[in-house]
Every structure is written in C-alpha cells, then in structure tokens.
Design a protein around this motif. Structure first.
Motif, PDB file in Angstrom:
ATOM      1  N   ARG A 146       0.850  -1.177   0.000  1.00  0.00           N
ATOM      2  CA  ARG A 146       0.000   0.000   0.000  1.00  0.00           C
ATOM      3  C   ARG A 146       0.901   1.246   0.000  1.00  0.00           C
ATOM      4  O   ARG A 146       2.100   1.160   0.266  1.00  0.00           O
ATOM      5  CB  ARG A 146      -0.883   0.026   1.253  1.00  0.00           C
ATOM      6  CG  ARG A 146      -1.818  -1.158   1.408  1.00  0.00           C
ATOM      7  CD  ARG A 146      -2.965  -1.073   0.418  1.00  0.00           C
ATOM      8  NE  ARG A 146      -4.059  -1.961   0.807  1.00  0.00           N
ATOM      9  CZ  ARG A 146      -4.207  -3.207   0.371  1.00  0.00           C
ATOM     10  NH1 ARG A 146      -3.324  -3.704  -0.472  1.00  0.00           N
ATOM     11  NH2 ARG A 146      -5.229  -3.938   0.757  1.00  0.00           N
ATOM     12  N   SER A 149       1.968   1.907   4.491  1.00  0.00           N
ATOM     13  CA  SER A 149       2.236   0.522   4.865  1.00  0.00           C
ATOM     14  C   SER A 149       2.493   0.431   6.366  1.00  0.00           C
ATOM     15  O   SER A 149       3.534   0.862   6.856  1.00  0.00           O
ATOM     16  CB  SER A 149       3.447   0.001   4.085  1.00  0.00           C
ATOM     17  OG  SER A 149       3.749  -1.328   4.445  1.00  0.00           O
ATOM     18  N   TRP A 157       6.215  -6.117   8.533  1.00  0.00           N
ATOM     19  CA  TRP A 157       5.047  -5.953   7.659  1.00  0.00           C
ATOM     20  C   TRP A 157       4.143  -7.161   7.798  1.00  0.00           C
ATOM     21  O   TRP A 157       4.576  -8.301   7.665  1.00  0.00           O
ATOM     22  CB  TRP A 157       5.531  -5.801   6.222  1.00  0.00           C
ATOM     23  CG  TRP A 157       4.461  -5.642   5.189  1.00  0.00           C
ATOM     24  CD1 TRP A 157       3.775  -4.507   4.888  1.00  0.00           C
ATOM     25  CD2 TRP A 157       3.989  -6.638   4.276  1.00  0.00           C
ATOM     26  NE1 TRP A 157       2.895  -4.732   3.852  1.00  0.00           N
ATOM     27  CE2 TRP A 157       3.017  -6.032   3.454  1.00  0.00           C
ATOM     28  CE3 TRP A 157       4.299  -7.988   4.073  1.00  0.00           C
ATOM     29  CZ2 TRP A 157       2.350  -6.729   2.452  1.00  0.00           C
ATOM     30  CZ3 TRP A 157       3.638  -8.673   3.077  1.00  0.00           C
ATOM     31  CH2 TRP A 157       2.676  -8.048   2.275  1.00  0.00           C
ATOM     32  N   GLN A 162      -2.928  -4.531   6.575  1.00  0.00           N
ATOM     33  CA  GLN A 162      -2.879  -3.413   5.639  1.00  0.00           C
ATOM     34  C   GLN A 162      -4.290  -2.938   5.314  1.00  0.00           C
ATOM     35  O   GLN A 162      -5.228  -3.730   5.244  1.00  0.00           O
ATOM     36  CB  GLN A 162      -2.122  -3.810   4.379  1.00  0.00           C
ATOM     37  CG  GLN A 162      -0.717  -4.334   4.657  1.00  0.00           C
ATOM     38  CD  GLN A 162       0.110  -3.396   5.541  1.00  0.00           C
ATOM     39  OE1 GLN A 162       0.235  -2.210   5.252  1.00  0.00           O
ATOM     40  NE2 GLN A 162       0.672  -3.943   6.627  1.00  0.00           N
TER      41      GLN A 162
END
Length: 301
Positions: A146, A149, A157, A162
């Motif tokens: 994205r 993020s 991550w 997200q």
C-alpha cells in the motif's frame, strides 16, 4: 498528442505524491525521508521540496550507510543536503558491526545488514512515518505494498493488517511503538521517473550516465572493485563503458553496458528495456526467490 499524454501523466503523479507528503505532514508527528543519493530518493526529496515551498522541507533525511557506497553517490548526497539546508541523519552499518550488534556476512554483502540500523534509528528518532522511494514496478514484493504501509513495533510488515486505500484516502492510525512506511512513488515506473527528471532538470550522481569503469563479471552481473572487495582469481577485470540503473551496496549492485550519456539517451534505453532495474542489476534480490519479501517481513523495505 503523445507528449500531452506524458505531460498529463507526470502532472497526475506529481500531484499524487505532493498530496501524500502534505497528508503525512498533517497526520503524523515525526516523519523522516529515507535518502541515499539514488535517483528515487532524490526524486522524493525534490517532491518534498515542491510540496512545502517556500518553507523548508519539514522532515529530516535518514541514510542507512552500508559503508560500501559509491564515492560519487555519497558526495552527491552531501552536496544536495548542503544545498537544501536539510538535516541528515546517517546510521552507519559499520558502527553496528564494531560494537557487536551486527556480524559481517561471509559473502561481504551488507545490504541485508541495513535492517537493524534502520529499525534502531526509527526507534531512537521516534519517527512515526518513514518515506521510502519504493515503486510497484520494481519487484513483486513491492507491487503488493500500500502507499501507507503499517509496520508493527518490530518494524515488520503483516499483510493482514494493511488497509484499503480507496479514493486516495490514507489511514495512518497506528499504536504506540508502531510506524507507517509511506511510498509516494508507488504508482511511478522507471520511465516515469526519468521523464520527470528530464522535465524538472533534477541533478543525479554521475554514475547514472555512461562512463569508463573497470568491471568484472559475476553471476551474469558487471561488478566493480571497492572497499567491499574485488574479483576472484577466475574473474578477469576489463574496462568498458557502463552506467548504473540503480545504486546501492557496491558488493551487489551491477552496472550495465551503455552509451547513454544524457537523460534523453537514458529515456530511450529504458523505453526499450524489458527488465526492471533491480531485476537486471541487484544481486541482493537474487539471494532467494523471496529475498525482498523476507527483508520486508524482517522490517527493512
């Protein structure tokens, strides 16, 4: 008509990026821009300058310095920072090696070692938004990102956390200790970058253009000697005309044979290319099938 389409596209990309910079300025307390002196991070700084002119760029710049950078790029980095009057924070990988927080890799590549200094610097600086120059066209792991993020307290991550970004609405909410990586160039291509550099007259390090350099071939890539090491016994050195499509740790960043000495020449070359710059010249992305994905989950990208 073709030139009008290109102009409209560049105007739209510029407007989107400037909107993102201003959105972050209004939504976060302590943003920072990752800046290495490469073309994408230089473009980021240029867009930030335009977004807040006539005020100065309101964020510091952060460079995670592997110690294996090209001299031309470091000189360019320092010159641009002085020209803009910006504040530069440098996190040197060598410092983390010297005090035992990191261990040198057997292959000498330091790009994978940037993760810990980056995360430590984000924590120490209490940065809650970190601008990066990643683009979706570069590599498949980047294509899934994205523009905002979300990263957890360990900088990692998690695809399940997200948020959708419909109608250019960005959600920067995060818990204490978390931060958001922001990618204003997500929708740009390498060709867009070079066309915009041409239009805006943006200066870049000289190694992005054709020059003579001594190189040797390893794993299908043209590498050059430096503080990161040199050729092995079975790797003869030759002098040829090359340029760099991307810059990073010298141990894993390859040159391409090229006669492109001007921005127009580079645009023509990129237009004809069927390989992304990372796919063609970055050995760190070849460490495994999911090299970039792994680094993203660990907290670097």
């Amino acid at each position: 008509m073709a030139n009008a389409v290109v102009t409209d596209n560049l105007n739209a990309l510029e407007a989107e990026a400037i909107h993102i910079f201003r959105e972050v300025a209004g939504e976060f307390d302590r943003p920072v821009i990752l800046f290495s002196g490469g073309k994408d991070s230089t473009l980021l700084v240029h867009l930030a300058y335009k977004a807040f002119w006539p005020a100065p760029i309101p964020f510091p710049l952060l460079h995670v310095d592997t110690g294996h950078n090209f001299d031309e790029v470091i000189q360019f980095r320092d010159d641009l920072v002085d020209k803009l009057g910006a504040r530069l924070v440098v996190a040197k990988v060598q410092d983390w090696i010297d005090d035992g927080r990191l261990t040198e890799r057997p292959d000498g590549t330091r790009n994978p070692l940037q993760t810990v200094p980056l995360l430590d610097s984000i924590t120490e600086g209490k940065f809650d938004a970190v601008f990066g120059g990643g683009r979706r066209d570069e590599e498949r792991a980047r294509a899934k990102e994205r523009i905002f993020s979300l990263r957890n307290a360990f900088g990692q991550w998690d695809p399940r956390r997200q948020r959708p970004e419909l109608w250019s609405l960005y959600n920067g909410r995060h818990r204490p200790g978390e931060h958001v990586r922001v990618f204003p160039l997500s929708n740009w291509t390498e060709l867009d970058v070079w066309r915009y550099i041409d239009r805006e007259g943006i200066e870049l390090p000289s190694i992005y253009f054709a020059h003579q350099r001594e190189v040797y071939q390893r794993d299908g890539m043209w590498l050059t000697s430096g503080p990161w090491g040199g050729p092995r016994e079975n790797e003869p050195v030759t002098e040829m005309t090359v340029r760099y499509r991307t810059v990073g740790d010298g141990s894993c960043t390859g040159a391409v044979r090229s006669e492109a000495s001007t921005v127009d020449d580079v645009i023509a070359e990129v237009t004809a290319s069927r390989l992304t710059e990372r796919g063609a010249t970055r050995a760190d992305d070849r460490l495994s099938e999911a090299a970039m994905e792994d680094r993203k989950r660990e907290g670097y990208f």
